[in-house]
Scaffold this motif. Sequence first.
Motif, short mmCIF file in Angstrom:
data_model
loop_
_atom_site.label_atom_id
_atom_site.label_comp_id
_atom_site.label_asym_id
_atom_site.label_seq_id
_atom_site.Cartn_x
_atom_site.Cartn_y
_atom_site.Cartn_z
N VAL A 92 -13.71 8.13 -11.55
CA VAL A 92 -13.99 9.56 -11.38
C VAL A 92 -15.48 9.74 -11.04
CG1 VAL A 92 -14.50 10.01 -13.82
CG2 VAL A 92 -13.59 11.83 -12.38
N GLU A 103 -8.24 11.74 -15.26
CA GLU A 103 -6.88 11.58 -14.76
C GLU A 103 -6.50 12.64 -13.74
OE1 GLU A 103 -4.83 9.00 -15.61
OE2 GLU A 103 -6.54 8.17 -16.73
N GLY A 104 -7.44 13.50 -13.39
CA GLY A 104 -7.15 14.54 -12.40
C GLY A 104 -6.17 15.59 -12.88
N ASN A 128 -8.35 20.93 -12.31
CA ASN A 128 -9.00 21.12 -11.02
C ASN A 128 -10.35 21.81 -11.22
OD1 ASN A 128 -9.54 21.45 -8.26
ND2 ASN A 128 -8.51 23.46 -8.24
N GLU A 167 -13.43 20.79 -9.80
CA GLU A 167 -14.43 20.58 -8.75
C GLU A 167 -14.98 21.89 -8.17
OE1 GLU A 167 -13.41 17.38 -6.22
OE2 GLU A 167 -15.53 17.11 -5.69
#
Lengths: 358, 358
Positions: free
Chosen positions: B138, B318-319, B322, B324
């Motif tokens: 990450v 682990e995504g 969201n 970002e």
Amino acid sequence: MRAAVMRDSKIVVDDISAPTPGSGEVLVKTLACGICGSDLHTLIHGHQMVEMSRDNDGLFDMDLSRDVVMGHEFCAEILDYGPDTTGKLAVGTRVCAMPVLMRGGKMATAGYSNDVPGGFGEQMVLLESMMLPVTNGVSTELAALTEPMSVGYHTVEMARLQKDEVPLVIGCGPVGLAVITALKLKGVGPIIAADFSPARRKLAEQVGADVVVDPGINSPYETWTDLARADKTDGRDNPFDSGPKTRPGVYFECVGVPGVIDQLIAGAPRGGRIVVVGLCMEQDQFMPYRAITKELNIQFVLAYTGEEFASTLHNISEGLVNVEPMITGKVGLDGVADAFNDLGDPEKHAKILVEPWR
Amino acid sequence: MRAAVMRDSKIVVDDISAPTPGSGEVLVKTLACGICGSDLHTLIHGHQMVEMSRDNDGLFDMDLSRDVVMGHEFCAEILDYGPDTTGKLAVGTRVCAMPVLMRGGKMATAGYSNDVPGGFGEQMVLLESMMLPVTNGVSTELAALTEPMSVGYHTVEMARLQKDEVPLVIGCGPVGLAVITALKLKGVGPIIAADFSPARRKLAEQVGADVVVDPGINSPYETWTDLARADKTDGRDNPFDSGPKTRPGVYFECVGVPGVIDQLIAGAPRGGRIVVVGLCMEQDQFMPYRAITKELNIQFVLAYTGEEFASTLHNISEGLVNVEPMITGKVGLDGVADAFNDLGDPEKHAKILVEPWR
């Protein structure tokens, strides 16, 4: 009928028309009715209460230029059944009831309504569906405490106490005493209670407080910390946690004047819970930062459910609670105005019952 | 080392001595560190915060006449191990950590201490026991969001949401966005979020809000009532209950300025819950009567636990979230002072990362 009427912010005794039972209603003879702190407040700050209530819940929706007969903590005797009733309980049966009726499709509170007189008059009307018989030969005086004691019962139910939590009751007026009584019933403890009045502290002990504190001499919060001291906390790994290790705390605000909630916030332990039942009707101030850094929880509570009201009458009838010491006076209708004044002195009085037929 | 230093209520870049790792500590190179709303507040209201903190938790116990290097939302790289460490993670490993150290037997917060520099400098020291490796490839930028996102995660954990409860988030700054992200992860909804800023509302949608409201146009509370409408309530028999039937509500206060808590109290449904995470450091006002008649519950929350911090890093790695879009800028040390100003405009920025080696 004769009644002690609120008129121009004064209590006067007058002859007024007796109420007539509407659909689903029952005419009753008022045997005894307690004077509540909210009644005292209404006499002085009635307009403000009506104003605030209008934006909110309509609990105090009255026209104060017209007569109001207050009194919502009553024990009464069935006189006559109105239309659309079952007549299940015999005429002459003593009953308690939640002071709730319907008028024009809206809820009306007996004692805070121009249309539904409360218990400071010789007769009232009640919803048949709300009536509960007074059983087990319990006295009318004790039965009349069902309504105020229900407030304490509800407060403690809403507090959802865990066995290891240590309660602190701030203020030992009738609301605080009702909370202490309900805490005692729950079996939690030690129950710590604080009041400036020696008479109120004595009552607190009589209804179940284990330790009483005079805030003029000792800090209730420091007393709580001493008594709740524990070897370990709840084990949460928050590194921001500091301060003495104590059992968890539940603080009950039973005063209802501005500034007290902020005092409880300042005094509460980290992770503490505050239950607010004191009915403060003014703007209040507090420091959110203090509550945030301690991660406090504040639960505001009001009134009670029908089930809680019935349980409270049951507890009184079965002698499971010791509430008799709370009754510090009884007056007839001619004594109501003076009783309103006398209740200002916590050394003299806690609960005064009005007996309209006295 | 070079650092953006808080000195006389200004941010200036200067060469200062690098920290030396003490017992159990590790020297790290700061890779990225977010600017927090509390940092902005400290620059302007530092003295007031220190004052208040002294009476309370000591979180902000600094001497503001001396230098402070702020920054507690960091991702860093291990440079060297101090004494009494295990050296478990290889030098060069990227790590996140709770910004907590010990100094003189007392807790110190990296970034709010004269002795422990925060992430707006080239190097820091961390407690080895607090360090978590950044895994799964990450990015450093996303890992640096672990701390602020942990606050949202903790807030939602403390809210103890039931599946049928409908959340309303007031304020979509970084704290509100972190709360929305955590709500999305919990699978509750619809998630309703309100902010005056179009850019913030867009970010709210990107991180998981189902419905966004501009309070300048629509009442968030009326929108909530429409979306939470239900055929029946929770079945409690309190006859004082009135108003529209809705699913239960949990309102999140993510603004932190005086008056907002009272707005939430006025807007909340009967029996509603309010979770306060917005860090208001000023005196605030509210009407207890409103909260009492609706039997509201207010939970104040702060920070997070070690477990929640670790879970948040895991969720980012682990995504599963969201986050970002929240990063709206990156600056070097020379850009920190301007970034503090730029963050005042919600249209331009949510989270700015400082990259000391940029």
